[in-house]
Scaffold this motif. Structure first.
Motif, short mmCIF file in Angstrom:
data_model
loop_
_atom_site.label_atom_id
_atom_site.label_comp_id
_atom_site.label_asym_id
_atom_site.label_seq_id
_atom_site.Cartn_x
_atom_site.Cartn_y
_atom_site.Cartn_z
N GLU A 128 9.24 0.80 -4.48
CA GLU A 128 7.98 0.33 -5.07
C GLU A 128 8.18 -0.72 -6.16
OE1 GLU A 128 8.66 4.54 -6.85
OE2 GLU A 128 9.08 3.43 -5.02
N LYS A 129 9.36 -0.75 -6.81
CA LYS A 129 9.59 -1.75 -7.87
C LYS A 129 9.56 -3.16 -7.32
CE LYS A 129 12.76 -3.03 -11.57
NZ LYS A 129 13.98 -2.68 -12.31
N TYR A 130 9.84 -3.32 -6.04
CA TYR A 130 9.95 -4.66 -5.44
C TYR A 130 8.71 -5.06 -4.66
CZ TYR A 130 14.70 -3.46 -6.67
OH TYR A 130 15.80 -3.06 -7.36
N LEU A 131 7.66 -4.23 -4.72
CA LEU A 131 6.45 -4.51 -3.93
C LEU A 131 5.40 -5.27 -4.73
CD1 LEU A 131 6.19 -1.04 -2.18
CD2 LEU A 131 7.29 -3.11 -1.33
N ARG B 149 2.92 5.64 5.71
CA ARG B 149 3.50 6.93 5.30
C ARG B 149 5.02 6.87 5.33
NH1 ARG B 149 1.85 12.05 4.59
NH2 ARG B 149 3.28 13.75 5.10
N MET B 150 5.59 6.28 6.36
CA MET B 150 7.05 6.19 6.46
C MET B 150 7.62 5.35 5.31
SD MET B 150 9.36 4.69 9.59
CE MET B 150 8.79 3.01 9.29
N LEU B 151 6.99 4.21 5.03
CA LEU B 151 7.47 3.35 3.95
C LEU B 151 7.32 4.01 2.59
CD1 LEU B 151 6.06 -0.08 5.19
CD2 LEU B 151 8.47 0.57 5.05
N HIS C 222 0.83 -1.20 0.00
CA HIS C 222 0.00 0.00 0.00
C HIS C 222 0.87 1.25 0.00
CE1 HIS C 222 -3.71 2.26 0.61
NE2 HIS C 222 -2.98 3.05 1.39
N SER C 223 2.00 1.20 0.68
CA SER C 223 2.87 2.38 0.74
C SER C 223 3.41 2.74 -0.64
CB SER C 223 4.03 2.14 1.72
OG SER C 223 4.98 1.22 1.19
#
Length: 219
Positions: A216-219, A208-210, A73-74
């Motif tokens: 994001e490429k690895y999520l 928010r911190m993440l 989600h982050s």
């Protein structure tokens, strides 16, 4: 065909290239339903006609309250404002969505407000359906080996589009928008909140911190 293991690391997988080609050929509407939704500058630039009268893009994804992974989600939250500024219509699933009764045969599974979105589909112009294991996120685009079907059937595409639009209704999802003060707001059934709804402070703070990290490429 299977993905090419020897493709350059920054090259999109074949399934992603197929999706890009369908986006480029879209004439009026793209409807997205994806458990995880992460688009960065490259993907957004490919949809430069959004908001210029030619192409309407609407997406349904999990809210922080229904997402099974705060990290995923982050990555979405990192690009949420950019997607809205691009003109994409964003909807986030509510945990109490009555749509669960329509999706799940065992109605008891919908009790307790724990519904979560796991389906992945994109409908183009209510004529073509792109469906399979492909989440509309960077991991599916660049890393994962995904399997998809491209089905050219107005009848099937229209049925899936209707189901996505039903899930986007206020009783099932929050619409995320920018208000007059350029702040993110979540709106549903006449209510408006200015933070991720139905979750506690620490889960919001973790997301928010993440979102500050370029992972994001690895999520």
């Amino acid at each position: 065909p299977p993905e090419d293991p020897d493709a350059p690391a920054e090259a999109p997988q074949r399934t992603a290239q197929t999706l890009y080609d369908l986006v480029e050929g879209a004439r009026s509407e793209i409807l997205i339903e994806s458990a995880y939704l992460i688009l960065n500058d490259h993907q957004l630039s490919a949809m430069s006609d959004i908001g210029k009268g030619r192409l309407q893009v609407a997406a349904l994804t999990n809210s922080l309250a229904t997402n099974d992974l705060v990290t995923n989600h982050s990555g979405y939250a990192r690009w949420r404002r950019a997607m809205l500024e691009q003109g994409i219509e964003l909807h986030e699933l509510r945990p109490d969505a009555p749509a669960c009764q329509r999706w799940v045969a065992a109605s008891a599974a919908c009790e307790g407000g724990e519904v979560s979105l796991h389906s992945k589909a994109v409908v183009f112009d209510r004529e073509t359906l792109f469906i399979g294991s492909f989440n509309v996120n960077l991991r599916s685009i660049y890393l994962n080996g995904e399997t998809v079907l491209v089905i050219k059937s107005p009848e099937l595409a229209d049925a899936v589009a209707d189901d996505i639009r039903y899930a986007m209704e206020p009783r099932n999802s929050w619409r995320v928008e920018l208000n007059g003060q350029d702040e993110l707001v979540w709106r549903s059934e006449g209510q408006e909140v200015q933070h991720e709804p139905e979750v506690g402070f620490w889960r919001r703070a973790m997301s928010r911190m993440l979102s500050w990290l370029p992972i994001e490429k690895y999520l």
